[in-house]
Design an enzyme around this catalytic site. Sequence first.
Site, mmCIF file in Angstrom:
data_model
loop_
_atom_site.group_PDB
_atom_site.id
_atom_site.type_symbol
_atom_site.label_atom_id
_atom_site.label_comp_id
_atom_site.label_asym_id
_atom_site.label_seq_id
_atom_site.Cartn_x
_atom_site.Cartn_y
_atom_site.Cartn_z
ATOM 1 N N ASP A 46 0.838 -1.204 0.000
ATOM 2 C CA ASP A 46 0.000 0.000 0.000
ATOM 3 C C ASP A 46 0.872 1.253 0.000
ATOM 4 O O ASP A 46 0.365 2.381 0.002
ATOM 5 C CB ASP A 46 -1.009 -0.005 1.157
ATOM 6 N N SER A 47 2.195 1.053 -0.056
ATOM 7 C CA SER A 47 3.113 2.162 -0.324
ATOM 8 C C SER A 47 2.788 2.776 -1.690
ATOM 9 O O SER A 47 3.318 3.841 -2.026
ATOM 10 C CB SER A 47 4.571 1.694 -0.272
ATOM 11 N N ASP A 89 -1.156 -6.142 -0.171
ATOM 12 C CA ASP A 89 -1.452 -5.521 1.125
ATOM 13 C C ASP A 89 -2.949 -5.355 1.372
ATOM 14 O O ASP A 89 -3.680 -4.877 0.499
ATOM 15 C CB ASP A 89 -0.813 -4.122 1.191
ATOM 16 N N LYS A 118 -1.105 -9.441 2.943
ATOM 17 C CA LYS A 118 -0.305 -9.021 4.102
ATOM 18 C C LYS A 118 -1.157 -8.085 4.952
ATOM 19 O O LYS A 118 -1.799 -7.169 4.415
ATOM 20 C CB LYS A 118 0.983 -8.316 3.657
ATOM 21 N N GLU A 120 -1.214 -5.684 8.510
ATOM 22 C CA GLU A 120 -0.428 -5.033 9.558
ATOM 23 C C GLU A 120 -1.034 -5.321 10.932
ATOM 24 O O GLU A 120 -2.254 -5.274 11.106
ATOM 25 C CB GLU A 120 -0.379 -3.521 9.318
ATOM 26 N N GLU A 187 9.400 -4.381 10.290
ATOM 27 C CA GLU A 187 9.833 -3.085 9.753
ATOM 28 C C GLU A 187 10.391 -2.200 10.868
ATOM 29 O O GLU A 187 9.738 -1.989 11.907
ATOM 30 C CB GLU A 187 8.651 -2.383 9.057
#
Length: 269
Positions: A46-47, A89, A118, A120, A187
């Site tokens: 999602d960057s 993401d 993925k 978070e 991270e």
Amino acid sequence: MVFSMKSVLEFRARKGMAPISMVSAHTHWEARFLADSPVDCVLVGDSAATVLDGDATTLSATPEIMARHTAAVARGLGEPLQRKLLVADFPFLAARRGQAAAIKTAALLLRAGAQAVKIEGIDGHADIITHLVQSGVPVMGHLGLTPQSVHTMGGYRVQGRDTATAADLLRQARALEAAGAFGVVLECVPAALAREITEAVGIPTIGIGAGADCDGQVLVMADLLGLTTGHRPKFVREFAAAGEAARAGLAAFHAATAERSFPTAKESY
Ligand code: KIV
């Protein structure tokens, strides 16, 4: 075309073997380069919100936006079931709206071509992770600096620096494994903590700003190629000077247009 790692089973089997290389990409043209590279697996991060759209945070990414980027990258990576492992993401809050909404997001991303998602964090949505895994959706975790929680963390800061927060990250990593995750991104955590987590869990850890002892490393493609402008985090190494090549190319195009040396007869109809 080079094929490295096609499934989450191959991903898991690499624990304790050769390090895993993962690249976060968002576009079809990036995926074409990745398909021809020895890089093991690909993340549609999602960057995209920050790298492609210039947003300050990743919060603007939605399931629909992620599905569109996932489809573009999947097409670039080649034939389904033959291409590299592709993880997409779960965007901001997508794991926090209950099981039905999580299943809907997972369906969007897997139908777009991802083999896994993925997510978070874990606290408050461990049950969602387990439900997805039991529904046939492989889940990768993401701990430490979780950019979707930027406002809770008060900025993009290294996590787990003191004993209590380090112990809590270790607890979360174990909980992720127990919930059924097949891997976890760490991270911006101290290298010693990343090593401890890597040794404590049976699933591969993929580091970004987490030292050399993780089971693999991930970087954003634009960063590692040297295409990103502005602030460069300490953990980014530019493995190519594509930004300089781009600047030179643009200047050359402008000059050739100005002096009418482009297009030539061969480049005209
Ligand atoms: O969004 C992303 O690209 C990521 C990686 C940097 C791990 O989450």
